[in-house]
Each structure stands twice: as structure tokens, then as C-alpha cells.
Design a protein around this motif. Structure first.
Motif, PDB file in Angstrom:
ATOM      1  N   ILE A   1     -67.416  -9.027 -18.320  1.00  0.00           N
ATOM      2  CA  ILE A   1     -68.808  -9.372 -18.622  1.00  0.00           C
ATOM      3  C   ILE A   1     -69.166 -10.552 -17.745  1.00  0.00           C
ATOM      4  O   ILE A   1     -68.500 -11.596 -17.794  1.00  0.00           O
ATOM      5  CB  ILE A   1     -68.999  -9.746 -20.105  1.00  0.00           C
ATOM      6  CG1 ILE A   1     -68.587  -8.575 -21.002  1.00  0.00           C
ATOM      7  CG2 ILE A   1     -70.445 -10.142 -20.384  1.00  0.00           C
ATOM      8  CD1 ILE A   1     -68.560  -8.927 -22.480  1.00  0.00           C
ATOM      9  N   PHE A   2     -70.202 -10.407 -16.891  1.00  0.00           N
ATOM     10  CA  PHE A   2     -70.580 -11.522 -16.027  1.00  0.00           C
ATOM     11  C   PHE A   2     -72.080 -11.732 -16.060  1.00  0.00           C
ATOM     12  O   PHE A   2     -72.852 -10.818 -16.334  1.00  0.00           O
ATOM     13  CB  PHE A   2     -70.087 -11.308 -14.589  1.00  0.00           C
ATOM     14  CG  PHE A   2     -70.710 -10.162 -13.860  1.00  0.00           C
ATOM     15  CD1 PHE A   2     -71.821 -10.341 -13.048  1.00  0.00           C
ATOM     16  CD2 PHE A   2     -70.169  -8.874 -13.939  1.00  0.00           C
ATOM     17  CE1 PHE A   2     -72.376  -9.287 -12.357  1.00  0.00           C
ATOM     18  CE2 PHE A   2     -70.713  -7.814 -13.245  1.00  0.00           C
ATOM     19  CZ  PHE A   2     -71.831  -8.022 -12.449  1.00  0.00           C
ATOM     20  N   GLY A   3     -72.485 -12.959 -15.790  1.00  0.00           N
ATOM     21  CA  GLY A   3     -73.906 -13.305 -15.836  1.00  0.00           C
ATOM     22  C   GLY A   3     -74.090 -14.787 -16.048  1.00  0.00           C
ATOM     23  O   GLY A   3     -73.192 -15.587 -15.788  1.00  0.00           O
ATOM     24  N   SER A   4     -75.261 -15.152 -16.529  1.00  0.00           N
ATOM     25  CA  SER A   4     -75.580 -16.558 -16.776  1.00  0.00           C
ATOM     26  C   SER A   4     -75.224 -16.943 -18.204  1.00  0.00           C
ATOM     27  O   SER A   4     -75.308 -16.137 -19.121  1.00  0.00           O
ATOM     28  CB  SER A   4     -77.069 -16.822 -16.529  1.00  0.00           C
ATOM     29  OG  SER A   4     -77.427 -16.495 -15.211  1.00  0.00           O
ATOM     30  N   GLU A   5     -74.848 -18.194 -18.371  1.00  0.00           N
ATOM     31  CA  GLU A   5     -74.463 -18.694 -19.683  1.00  0.00           C
ATOM     32  C   GLU A   5     -75.534 -19.642 -20.212  1.00  0.00           C
ATOM     33  O   GLU A   5     -76.070 -20.462 -19.479  1.00  0.00           O
ATOM     34  CB  GLU A   5     -73.130 -19.434 -19.589  1.00  0.00           C
ATOM     35  CG  GLU A   5     -72.622 -19.983 -20.903  1.00  0.00           C
ATOM     36  CD  GLU A   5     -71.309 -20.721 -20.741  1.00  0.00           C
ATOM     37  OE1 GLU A   5     -70.542 -20.777 -21.715  1.00  0.00           O
ATOM     38  OE2 GLU A   5     -71.059 -21.252 -19.641  1.00  0.00           O
ATOM     39  N   SER A   6     -75.873 -19.508 -21.476  1.00  0.00           N
ATOM     40  CA  SER A   6     -76.825 -20.416 -22.108  1.00  0.00           C
ATOM     41  C   SER A   6     -76.616 -20.385 -23.617  1.00  0.00           C
ATOM     42  O   SER A   6     -76.384 -19.321 -24.203  1.00  0.00           O
ATOM     43  CB  SER A   6     -78.272 -20.021 -21.776  1.00  0.00           C
ATOM     44  OG  SER A   6     -79.185 -20.818 -22.510  1.00  0.00           O
ATOM     45  N   LYS A   7     -76.738 -21.525 -24.236  1.00  0.00           N
ATOM     46  CA  LYS A   7     -76.617 -21.597 -25.695  1.00  0.00           C
ATOM     47  C   LYS A   7     -77.768 -20.880 -26.394  1.00  0.00           C
ATOM     48  O   LYS A   7     -77.663 -20.524 -27.565  1.00  0.00           O
ATOM     49  CB  LYS A   7     -76.566 -23.062 -26.131  1.00  0.00           C
ATOM     50  CG  LYS A   7     -75.295 -23.791 -25.690  1.00  0.00           C
ATOM     51  CD  LYS A   7     -75.310 -25.237 -26.161  1.00  0.00           C
ATOM     52  CE  LYS A   7     -74.047 -25.954 -25.713  1.00  0.00           C
ATOM     53  NZ  LYS A   7     -74.053 -27.384 -26.145  1.00  0.00           N
ATOM     54  N   THR A   8     -78.860 -20.690 -25.666  1.00  0.00           N
ATOM     55  CA  THR A   8     -80.030 -20.019 -26.265  1.00  0.00           C
ATOM     56  C   THR A   8     -79.880 -18.507 -26.293  1.00  0.00           C
ATOM     57  O   THR A   8     -80.663 -17.826 -26.954  1.00  0.00           O
ATOM     58  CB  THR A   8     -81.313 -20.380 -25.497  1.00  0.00           C
ATOM     59  OG1 THR A   8     -81.225 -19.880 -24.156  1.00  0.00           O
ATOM     60  CG2 THR A   8     -81.512 -21.890 -25.459  1.00  0.00           C
ATOM     61  N   TYR A   9     -78.886 -17.960 -25.582  1.00  0.00           N
ATOM     62  CA  TYR A   9     -78.672 -16.517 -25.543  1.00  0.00           C
ATOM     63  C   TYR A   9     -77.845 -16.077 -26.754  1.00  0.00           C
ATOM     64  O   TYR A   9     -76.704 -15.621 -26.615  1.00  0.00           O
ATOM     65  CB  TYR A   9     -77.975 -16.102 -24.251  1.00  0.00           C
ATOM     66  CG  TYR A   9     -78.760 -16.347 -22.983  1.00  0.00           C
ATOM     67  CD1 TYR A   9     -80.133 -16.550 -23.006  1.00  0.00           C
ATOM     68  CD2 TYR A   9     -78.117 -16.371 -21.751  1.00  0.00           C
ATOM     69  CE1 TYR A   9     -80.850 -16.764 -21.839  1.00  0.00           C
ATOM     70  CE2 TYR A   9     -78.829 -16.581 -20.569  1.00  0.00           C
ATOM     71  CZ  TYR A   9     -80.188 -16.785 -20.624  1.00  0.00           C
ATOM     72  OH  TYR A   9     -80.890 -16.997 -19.467  1.00  0.00           O
TER      73      TYR A   9
END
Length: 315
Positions: A171-179
Motif C-alpha cells: 500500500i503506497f501513497g500519502s500519509e495524513s492523520k486526517t485520512y
């Protein structure tokens, strides 16, 4: 012109590379200044000296919206009779003067964003949701995924030994606590697949391709629930680097008549085993995975060939 802000810089760098690597032109000039700086000082100087036989290619996100908010760029393009091509991935909604992507990032009340499309000699859009707006306003456009297959790009096509993969799932992509949706589903899958799942955040190019080559399949998990768009950049990155990908079922898939092309899952709750069943189907049937992967890869190379598209565009 390309505004390389942090959020979109990687995506638009890729677009610029695709365009410039396929142009047979004597002069290619890339303008990458800060958008606020160009509003106040530079855009006038650039356009007044711009030769009429040249084409100004705009790959916008925030820069267009910042400049468009006072109509300066559009007025100058009209004033100097500049031929420009408009490439946009944003979703256009003229009712609210909104242009954004899924979460409706930008909103301006006192301008007509459609004017930017109307005065362009060619509009390229990469989402299905602007089609109706443009059609209703008799604006000519071409739908195409500009980050598709590039014959001049070196993809990672090393032979895979599926019996000796380091990971089953990537699983790859951007990380954010809001996701929250993405983060919760990742944690759920980690509980089931443990160390056989690899999660990468903000990893690109050779580092990412090396990880992809050590995974049996990749999964795209949207940042929010019920997102409508197809994750084309991740699809292309996975399949063109010889890795199978599964993504969440979405509305755009049916708008594009591609529901029978790609492999999708749905996830309603932890009591719904559809995503687990879909993953296990391919992990336990590697020949099925390879055949499906090769068929989708061939489809992408034929239908999303950037080289053919750019040649057609320039001609």
C-alpha cells in the motif's frame, strides 16, 4: 508554465516530463516561479515577449486559481493573443465557481472560471466530472490521462519470482492523520496479513519501484470513503512497473465504461469480507494474477499511450 507547489509537484513534474520528452520542437521553455511572485511581477514580461507561433502550455492547480482570482493572467493572454493549451485534473463546478479534486479544494465566488477554458485553443481534462459543465457551455475538450504509458520512459520490468517475494501486499501513497478511512482500513489489513503487508508513505521513483518488485500485488485505499475518482496515477505506476493492483469500486469507473477492465473491491465494514476475499483470490492463484495483470497492462499501453496523444495534440 507549472506551479511546483508541494502537494502537486511530483504529479506535474511527471506530466511535464511526458510532454517535453515527446515534443519535436526547437524551443521548450519551462516556467516554474512561485505563483504569487508571477502575479505581481513576471507574467507580463513573459507574455509580452512570447512569440505568436509558440504554444503556452498551462498545467494548473493553485497557480491558475490564485492568478485567476483577479483575472490578470487571463486578461494578459487575451491582450497579447497568446495560444495556450489548458491541462487540468481539477473538477469544475460552475454553479459554485468551484475547482478542486474530490474535496473541492478551491472556491472563488467573484470570477467565471469557465472563461479560462473558453479562450484556450485546446483543453485537456483528466477527470469525468467536468465533462458535463464543458459540454453545456459548448467548450471543446479532450479527455485523456496525461500521466499514462510513455514509450520513452524506462519502466521496471524485471522478472518476478512470486515464490520468493518479500511482501504479499503493498500500500503506497500519502500519509495524513486526517485520512481516517485509509488509516483504519490499513490497520484492519495489518491485523490480518501482519508482516506480509508493506505500507509506504511519500516514496517515489527507484525506491518505490524496488519495493513494488518485491510485492505480489498493490492495493489502493482512498483517503476518504466514497470517493468517486479512479486512481489512475497509482494504476499506471503499478501495472506499467509490472505489478497487479486492486482499488476500491468508484463511480468514475462506470462513467468510463471500465468496470470490466480493472479489479476492484468494496469495503463497508469489518464484517464485510469482500476486500479480504478479493486479496486472497489473487494471492492463492498466482497464474490468475499474472494473466489479469498482463491483460490490464496491455490495455493501458494501448488506450493511455502518451506518445500518440502528444503527437496528435502538437499536430
Amino acid at each position: 508554465y507549472n506551479d511546483l507547489n508541494e502537494k502537486y509537484s511530483y504529479y506535474y513534474k511527471f506530466i511535464l516530463n511526458n510532454i517535453t520528452n515527446n515534443l519535436d520542437c526547437k524551443t521548450i521553455k519551462l516556467y516554474k516561479p512561485n505563483c504569487w511572485y508571477i502575479i505581481n511581477e513576471k507574467i507580463d514580461n513573459i507574455l509580452i515577449n512570447f512569440k505568436k507561433e509558440y504554444i503556452f502550455i498551462l498545467t494548473p492547480v493553485e497557480f491558475v486559481l490564485n492568478i485567476i482570482s483577479n483575472n490578470k493572467l487571463l486578461n494578459l493572454l487575451i491582450k497579447y493573443n497568446i495560444n495556450y493549451i489548458f491541462i487540468s485534473q481539477e473538477v469544475l463546478n460552475t454553479k459554485n465557481n468551484i475547482i478542486g479534486y474530490e474535496e473541492l479544494i478551491f472556491k472563488y465566488q467573484n470570477i467565471n472560471i469557465l472563461d479560462f477554458y473558453k479562450y484556450s485553443i485546446y483543453n485537456i481534462i483528466t477527470n469525468n466530472y467536468s465533462k458535463k459543465v464543458l459540454k453545456d457551455n459548448n467548450i471543446i475538450y479532450k479527455y485523456f490521462q496525461i500521466d499514462g504509458y510513455n514509450e520513452k520512459y524506462s519502466y521496471n520490468n524485471l522478472s518476478k519470482d512470486y515464490n520468493n517475494m518479500k511482501y504479499d501486499i503493498l500500500i503506497f501513497g500519502s500519509e495524513s492523520k486526517t485520512y481516517n478511512y485509509r488509516n483504519n482500513l490499513i490497520n484492519y489489513l495489518k491485523q490480518i496479513y501482519g508482516e506480509k503487508i508493506k505500507v509506504c508513505n511519500n516514496v517515489y521513483d527507484a525506491e518505490l519501484f524496488n519495493i513494488i518488485n518485491n510485492c505480489k500485488l498493490t492495493i489502493h485505499i482512498p483517503s476518504y470513503s466514497n470517493l468517486k475518482h479512479i486512481p489512475y496515477p497509482k494504476i499506471f505506476k503499478s501495472f506499467l512497473n509490472d505489478c497487479f493492483l486492486i482499488f476500491e469500486d468508484c463511480q468514475e469507473l462506470y462513467l468510463n465504461n471500465e468496470e470490466n477492465i480493472f479489479e476492484t473491491y468494496y469495503f463497508n465494514s469489518k464484517n464485510d469480507n469482500n476486500i479480504i476475499n478479493k486479496i486472497d483470490l489473487y494471492l492463492n492463484n498466482i497464474n490468475l494474477l499474472i494473466n489479469k495483470k498482463n491483460n490490464i497492462k496491455d490495455y493501458i499501453m494501448i488506450n493511455y499511450n502518451i506518445n500518440n496523444f502528444i503527437k496528435l495534440l502538437i499536430s
